[in-house]
Design a protein around this motif. Sequence first.
Motif, PDB file in Angstrom:
ATOM      1  N   LEU A   7       0.859  -1.186   0.000  1.00 30.41           N
ATOM      2  CA  LEU A   7       0.000   0.000   0.000  1.00 30.41           C
ATOM      3  C   LEU A   7       0.894   1.234   0.000  1.00 30.41           C
ATOM      4  N   TYR A   8       0.430   2.308  -0.660  1.00 36.12           N
ATOM      5  CA  TYR A   8       1.234   3.516  -0.685  1.00 36.12           C
ATOM      6  C   TYR A   8       1.101   4.245   0.647  1.00 36.12           C
ATOM      7  N   PRO A   9       2.215   4.513   1.304  1.00 36.44           N
ATOM      8  CA  PRO A   9       2.132   5.115   2.641  1.00 36.44           C
ATOM      9  C   PRO A   9       1.539   6.525   2.630  1.00 36.44           C
ATOM     10  N   TRP A  10       1.576   7.190   1.462  1.00 40.75           N
ATOM     11  CA  TRP A  10       1.051   8.559   1.414  1.00 40.75           C
ATOM     12  C   TRP A  10      -0.430   8.592   1.044  1.00 40.75           C
ATOM     13  N   ARG A  11      -1.048   7.434   0.890  1.00 40.09           N
ATOM     14  CA  ARG A  11      -2.478   7.408   0.604  1.00 40.09           C
ATOM     15  C   ARG A  11      -3.203   6.707   1.735  1.00 40.09           C
ATOM     16  N   TYR A  24      -4.393   5.576   7.605  1.00 45.56           N
ATOM     17  CA  TYR A  24      -3.204   5.351   6.783  1.00 45.56           C
ATOM     18  C   TYR A  24      -2.704   3.929   7.002  1.00 45.56           C
TER      19      TYR A  24
END
Lengths: 293, 260
Positions: free
Chosen positions: B91-95, B135
């Motif tokens: 998973l993208y940590p910034w999304r 997050y």
Amino acid sequence: MMTRSVLPILTVVMAIVALWYGGAVLMNKRWTMDQAARAGVELSLAEVVADTLSQDRPKLPAPHQVITELWNTTGAKVLEGRAFSKRSLIFHGWITLSATLLGFAIGTGLGIALAVGIVHNRAMDMSVMPWAIASQTIPILAIAPMIIVVLNSIGVQGLLPKAIISAYLSFFPVVVGMVKGLRSPDAMQLDLMRTYSASGTQVFSMLRLPSSMPYLFTSLKVGMAASLVGAIVGELPTGAIRGLGARLLAGSYYGQTVQIWSALFAAAILAATLVGLIGLIQRITLKRMGMAR
Amino acid sequence: MKTPVIKADHLDLVFQTNDGPVQALSDVSLDVEKGDFVSFIGPSGCGKTTFLRCVAALEHPTGGTLRVNGMTPDMARQERSYGYVFQAAGLYPWRTIARNIRLPLEIMGFSKAEQETRVQKVLELVDLAGFGNKYPWQLSGGMQQRASIARALAFDADILLMDEPFGALDEIVRDHLNEQLLELWARTQKTCLFVTHSIPEAVYLSTKIVVMSPRPGRITDVIDNTLPRARPLDIRDTPEFLEIAHRVREGLRAGHAYDD
């Protein structure tokens, strides 16, 4: 919590100040003694120490002399309403700051553009990096006058030549950091994008660019400091009438050590403020992106 | 006669490496019917992940033919035929979780409203409703992997490719997720291809178990799972279950899978 972090810092600062005073006494003693001998007077130890710390042109000015000079050329000028007079460090600092910021903007833009090219184009990947590294092995002091002269001959003067020297120094950390940042997504994350048949632009904007943010800010801090050095170096060969570099040069011409040191401190304070500002933007940005915990 | 969803015919794949060619897949033939849950089991280097990557058009076979929904794997990918779940959630940590699940929908150009309803739907499907605004680092490993399954389901592909999705999780979480996955599979009627190292996991989940062996990567046995589709966790203690597990183990041994 606060005292725990403040105390060590304060201790170190005190030690440096003490060393500095000691050094000032030792280095300026000679002149005091010579003067006394010439006048035929005998000085007590207290008188010697007092004189070494208040000379007009000491070899090493004492901290309070530098601070006084800093205040006289900044705060005091503001109070007089002459913040932008030729004798004000605010004026000279602004000259250097404007070149620094323009150079930083050019350098950052160039650095990011080169990094994007290196990551996406094989020919650039093979060819650009060696040149970028080579560019940094040339002493900036050697190349700065040439940039000034060449640009002057085609009619470009003032801010831009200094900004270009400053960009010359600051693009490099940005290229290195951004190449690493844009390449930081691992094979699995790239494969995931492939399973969605994502276009190159989508992979760039949705994966590579956000992944590179922490790297970008780190290199921006290095780049900002390099920009300031570049702007100061760029002020030296022009005969130097304006800017912190000019103050350094004029100070060394006339043996004005207090002026040199106060200009040095002004540059350091400026650099620390700029780097701190980037750190703040970094914290806010990463927090908003959800990347800071 | 219905055509298989995935049809592999004498598939070969040779990787050119610095140490010479490596035969990753050798003469692999397999049909997967719609709605099947097929597990691929075997030791490292047996080509199970490679086969899955071929179906996803992440690798391209050097010989034989492969059809996915009657198309080439590349075309099938363009048609959004499959969702892929990797070993790590990735998973993208910034999304946020919701925006992670939205990622494929954004790329594929779904409308904003459509994105919203689909994200809510799959979040409920994997039991993560209410976690959309969190997050990834705020979720446990098992929840992250569920979110990554939701991301693979979001655009409604009818094939789900899973490459050891629970490999990095502990056994208790894994059991729970296996149960949930079966439930999900029953509800969505997807065709699932599932790579695993674990014999009990393969037997518990699958309708069909493909046993593979390395050097060169090949299929040594295909076992039809005769267990009923409704499977409580304690089915794993029944003689039928143990018998199938035994056959899988035999298959692995026959392929000299335990040689070294």
